[in-house]
Design an enzyme around this catalytic site. Structure first.
Site, PDB file in Angstrom:
ATOM      1  N   HIS A 186       1.021  -1.189  -0.322  1.00 56.69           N
ATOM      2  CA  HIS A 186       0.132  -0.175   0.320  1.00 56.69           C
ATOM      3  C   HIS A 186       1.282   1.168  -0.134  1.00 56.69           C
ATOM      4  CE1 HIS A 186      -3.793  -2.643   2.166  1.00 56.69           C
ATOM      5  NE2 HIS A 186      -3.149  -2.121   0.551  1.00 56.69           N
ATOM      6  N   ARG A 293      -6.883  -7.897 -14.815  1.00 58.17           N
ATOM      7  CA  ARG A 293      -6.098  -9.200 -13.650  1.00 58.17           C
ATOM      8  C   ARG A 293      -7.489  -9.212 -12.836  1.00 58.17           C
ATOM      9  NH1 ARG A 293      -0.676  -7.174 -13.973  1.00 58.17           N
ATOM     10  NH2 ARG A 293       0.803  -8.367 -14.861  1.00 58.17           N
ATOM     11  N   ARG A 329      -8.696 -10.887 -17.930  1.00 59.96           N
ATOM     12  CA  ARG A 329      -8.352 -12.149 -18.077  1.00 59.96           C
ATOM     13  C   ARG A 329      -9.364 -12.698 -17.425  1.00 59.96           C
ATOM     14  NH1 ARG A 329      -2.912 -12.648 -16.703  1.00 59.96           N
ATOM     15  NH2 ARG A 329      -3.411 -12.035 -14.204  1.00 59.96           N
ATOM     16  N   GLU A 428       1.566 -17.370 -23.658  1.00 56.61           N
ATOM     17  CA  GLU A 428       2.505 -17.416 -22.025  1.00 56.61           C
ATOM     18  C   GLU A 428       3.081 -18.682 -21.418  1.00 56.61           C
ATOM     19  OE1 GLU A 428       0.985 -15.970 -17.843  1.00 56.61           O
ATOM     20  OE2 GLU A 428      -1.148 -16.666 -19.078  1.00 56.61           O
ATOM     21  N   ASN A 451       6.037 -12.050 -19.255  1.00 56.35           N
ATOM     22  CA  ASN A 451       6.494 -12.586 -17.757  1.00 56.35           C
ATOM     23  C   ASN A 451       5.549 -13.714 -17.030  1.00 56.35           C
ATOM     24  OD1 ASN A 451       6.023  -9.629 -17.198  1.00 56.35           O
ATOM     25  ND2 ASN A 451       3.776  -9.898 -16.160  1.00 56.35           N
ATOM     26  N   ASP A 452       5.846 -14.301 -17.519  1.00 53.16           N
ATOM     27  CA  ASP A 452       4.780 -16.366 -17.321  1.00 53.16           C
ATOM     28  C   ASP A 452       5.612 -16.753 -18.615  1.00 53.16           C
ATOM     29  OD1 ASP A 452       4.007 -17.060 -14.703  1.00 53.16           O
ATOM     30  OD2 ASP A 452       2.295 -16.183 -15.983  1.00 53.16           O
ATOM     31  N   ARG A 462       9.881 -17.577 -11.716  1.00 57.91           N
ATOM     32  CA  ARG A 462      10.063 -15.594 -11.787  1.00 57.91           C
ATOM     33  C   ARG A 462      10.436 -15.487 -10.343  1.00 57.91           C
ATOM     34  NH1 ARG A 462       4.326 -14.610 -13.809  1.00 57.91           N
ATOM     35  NH2 ARG A 462       3.468 -12.315 -12.781  1.00 57.91           N
ATOM     36  N   CYS A 499       0.905  -8.249 -22.550  1.00 62.50           N
ATOM     37  CA  CYS A 499       0.769  -7.319 -21.411  1.00 62.50           C
ATOM     38  C   CYS A 499       1.644  -7.758 -20.273  1.00 62.50           C
ATOM     39  CB  CYS A 499      -1.226  -7.459 -21.289  1.00 62.50           C
ATOM     40  SG  CYS A 499      -1.577  -9.638 -20.769  1.00 62.50           S
TER      41      CYS A 499
HETATM   42  C1  PEP Z   1       2.513 -11.835 -17.455  1.00 58.00           C
HETATM   43  O1  PEP Z   1       2.708 -13.731 -17.542  1.00 58.00           O
HETATM   44  O2  PEP Z   1       3.148 -11.809 -18.419  1.00 58.00           O
HETATM   45  C2  PEP Z   1       1.249 -11.296 -17.636  1.00 58.00           C
HETATM   46  C3  PEP Z   1       0.836 -10.272 -18.219  1.00 58.00           C
HETATM   47  O3  PEP Z   1       0.595 -11.830 -16.415  1.00 58.00           O
HETATM   48  P1  PEP Z   1       1.088 -12.339 -14.389  1.00 58.00           P
HETATM   49  O4  PEP Z   1       2.404 -11.299 -14.537  1.00 58.00           O
HETATM   50  O5  PEP Z   1      -0.629 -11.527 -14.252  1.00 58.00           O
HETATM   51  O6  PEP Z   1       1.142 -13.736 -14.439  1.00 58.00           O
HETATM   52 MG    MG Z   2       1.266 -14.526 -16.587  1.00 64.96          MG
END
Ligand code: PEP
Ligand code: MG
Length: 567
Positions: A186, A293, A329, A428, A451-452, A462, A499
């Site tokens: 926060h 999300r 999503r 992903e 990211n994934d 990660r 994204c």
């Molecule tokens: C990703 O995996 O790139 C993604 C946008 O989803 P999250 O970070 O919520 O897993």
């Molecule tokens: Mg993801």
């Protein structure tokens, strides 16, 4: 120099004001008149509620709805019947109100701190905040008023609780340094909303700082210097000026379309975690929402949100965006995101386990609730449905079957929805990337979750610091994967976006332009910077860099060439 986490970008130099928000002292005692003591506790709760509501109202004016809701959440937490019963039960057994509040808050803190999910763990800060403020009311201790700090102040605290930040006068506070908190805490959210540079998670900083000390705060790099030398102060000033100049320079992009130097337009959207965040996307100049999300909606409650609650949330996001595209999503639970009431069992490899679309398709009844809410909300804006963690064609086919089935239901009930609602796939996983050509025939659009995708392509958790050196979207494997996905989508003529965090990476953007990415979805505060980088590259220049980079063999070589070509 002390290192921490950059929680809010920017540079600030100022004078430390140490906020020691410790628990007030009290002497535990036995009470004989339990009912009178319960009344004293209840009066304290009433006063707490009044004061908190007043702070939340003030906050709504200064930093917006979402942040005010954080504070209102304290009122909700304290009115929780379980918490109230525990406290009153202890008082009935002879404890004074102070001891009962202290003990029960301890119990909640230890309960929350054992949960792996970071968001739930952060509730410990809220409970700590509630405890200190309630004890102050019970003991008659006055509350610290941050609104009275002098100009040029750097606030230093163990943790900056929502109630403390309520009174911050933005003009007087040039920096924030805390011992606790992460990027999504926060204090970080609030510091970003107030645009105050902040460094969090600086070990032992409260015992090293004294009031009046000069501190230089680097919220971009995540570090601070106590008593900086003249040379260091000068360097920070220069950084600050350059940062502010760059930020100001970005304003020329506001309200303009995102175009490359040779005039090719792309879509530039924002990522959100709640409907209210859509306001920030709009304020940040986003043209739509590329990723909502929805799991946060499920995490905020202690039971599955009802169809009505979900419908209201999705509708609100669509309405805030006023007809612009909102890609929502479906629930991405599992992996590092636990939702306690779903009762997911512990797994040896949660990232490879019962997660996202796998969970949803196995729990069809609750998935149908979400899809129905999404379809109903689609009557109020341009909502698109996105399915996370797809690995095979059957998964997207099944989701589409469910959507078709629910459409029939809604038709029979005479409920409005968008007949042409699009259903897209998040790419992903390596499996999805390798069959991108096949998925492109089934899905209405793609969005690349780097990211994934990076985690699964590199076989690297990660969140594991030991192998973090391998976690890079610059690795030739990840780059080839991204190129393959974009090319497959473009061949099939479907929209392809990104994204994951890589979409806002200044160094990667020329490659994404060259590959033909159609939509970039980034955090609200990165929208203008991303637009500015896109504008610096023509397709031809981007192609030239991409053909050089795609010949390289190692991540380090890629990083070096991209850095050398940074614009
Ligand atoms: C990703 O995996 O790139 C993604 C946008 O989803 P999250 O970070 O919520 O897993
Ligand atoms: Mg993801």
């Amino acid at each position: 120099m002390l290192n921490g986490i950059g929680g809010s970008a920017g540079y600030g130099i100022g004078t430390a004001v140490l906020i020691s928000e410790g628990k007030p002292e009290y002497t535990p005692c036995e009470v004989s008149d339990a009912e009178a003591e319960i009344k004293r506790f209840e009066d304290a709760v009433t006063l707490f509620t009044e004061r908190t509501q007043a702070m939340a109202d003030a906050m709504r004016e200064t930093v917006g709805e979402h942040n005010a809701e954080i504070l209102e959440g304290h009122i909700v937490m304290l009115s929780d019947p379980f918490m109230q019963d525990e406290i009153k039960g202890m008082i009935r057994s002879g404890s004074c109100a102070e001891t009962a509040v202290d003990h029960v808050c301890d119990m909640f803190i230890s309960m929350f701190s054992q949960v792996e999910d970071e968001l739930t763990r952060q509730r410990t800060t809220d409970i700590g905040d509630i405890r200190v403020r309630l004890l102050k009311i019970l003991t008659g201790t006055p509350e610290v008023n941050i609104s009275e700090v002098p100009p040029n102040t750097v606030l230093v605290a163990k943790d900056l609780t929502p109630s403390m930040t309520a009174g911050i006068v933005k003009e007087n506070v040039v920096g924030i340094v805390t011992e606790l908190g992460g990027k999504t805490s926060h204090s970080a959210i609030l510091a970003r909303a107030l645009e105050i540079p902040a460094v969090l998670s600086v070990e032992n900083v409260t015992s090293m700082v004294t009031d009046g000390m000069t501190i230089a705060v680097d919220g971009c790099g995540g570090s601070c210097i106590l008593n900086p030398s003249e040379a260091e102060t000068e360097e920070y000033r220069k950084h600050r000026e350059a940062y502010l100049k760059e930020k100001e320079g970005l304003e020329v992009f506001r309200g303009k379309p995102a175009v490359t130097a040779d005039g090719k337009q792309v879509r530039l959207y924002g990522n959100i975690g709640s409907p209210e965040d859509a306001e920030a996307v709009k304020a940040g100049d986003g043209e739509g929402v590329g990723l909502f999300r929805t799991e946060f909606l499920f995490m905020e409650t202690d039971q599955l949100p009802s169809e009505e609650e979900q419908f209201e949330a999705y509708k609100k996001a669509a309405e805030i965006m006023e007809g612009k595209e909102v890609i929502i999503r479906t629930l991405d639970v599992g992996g590092d995101k636990d939702i306690p009431y779903l009762g997911l069992s512990r797994e040896d490899n949660p990232f490879l386990g019962f997660r996202a679309v796998r969970y949803c398709l196995a729990n069809e009844a609750s998935y149908r609730v979400q899809l129905r809410a999404l379809l109903r909300a689609s009557a109020y804006g341009d909502i698109k449905i996105m399915v996370p963690l797809v690995t095979s064609v059957e998964e997207i086919r099944r989701v589409k079957e469910l959507v078709a089935d629910i459409k029939k239901e809604l038709d029979a009930e005479g409920i409005a929805y968008n007949q042409d609602i699009q259903v897209g796939v998040m790419i992903e996983t390596p499996a999805a990337s390798l069959i991108a050509d096949l998925l492109a025939k089934e899905a209405d659009f793609f969005s690349i979750g780097t990211n994934d995708l990076t985690q699964y392509t590199m076989a690297v958790d990660r969140g594991n610091a030991k192998v973090a050196y391998l976690y890079s979207a610059y690795h030739p494997a990840v780059l080839r994967s991204i190129r393959n996905i974009i090319e497959a989508a473009n061949r099939e003529g479907i929209m392809v976006g990104m994204c994951g965090e890589a979409a806002a990476d200044t160094l990667l953007i020329p490659l994404l332009i060259s590959f033909g990415l159609g939509e970039y979805s980034v955090s609200a505060t990165s929208i203008l910077a991303t637009k500015s980088t896109i504008a610096k590259w023509s397709k031809e220049e981007a192609d030239r860099l991409a053909s050089q980079v795609m010949e390289l063999s190692t991540e380090a070589e890629v990083a070096a060439v991209l850095k050398a070509n940074k614009r």
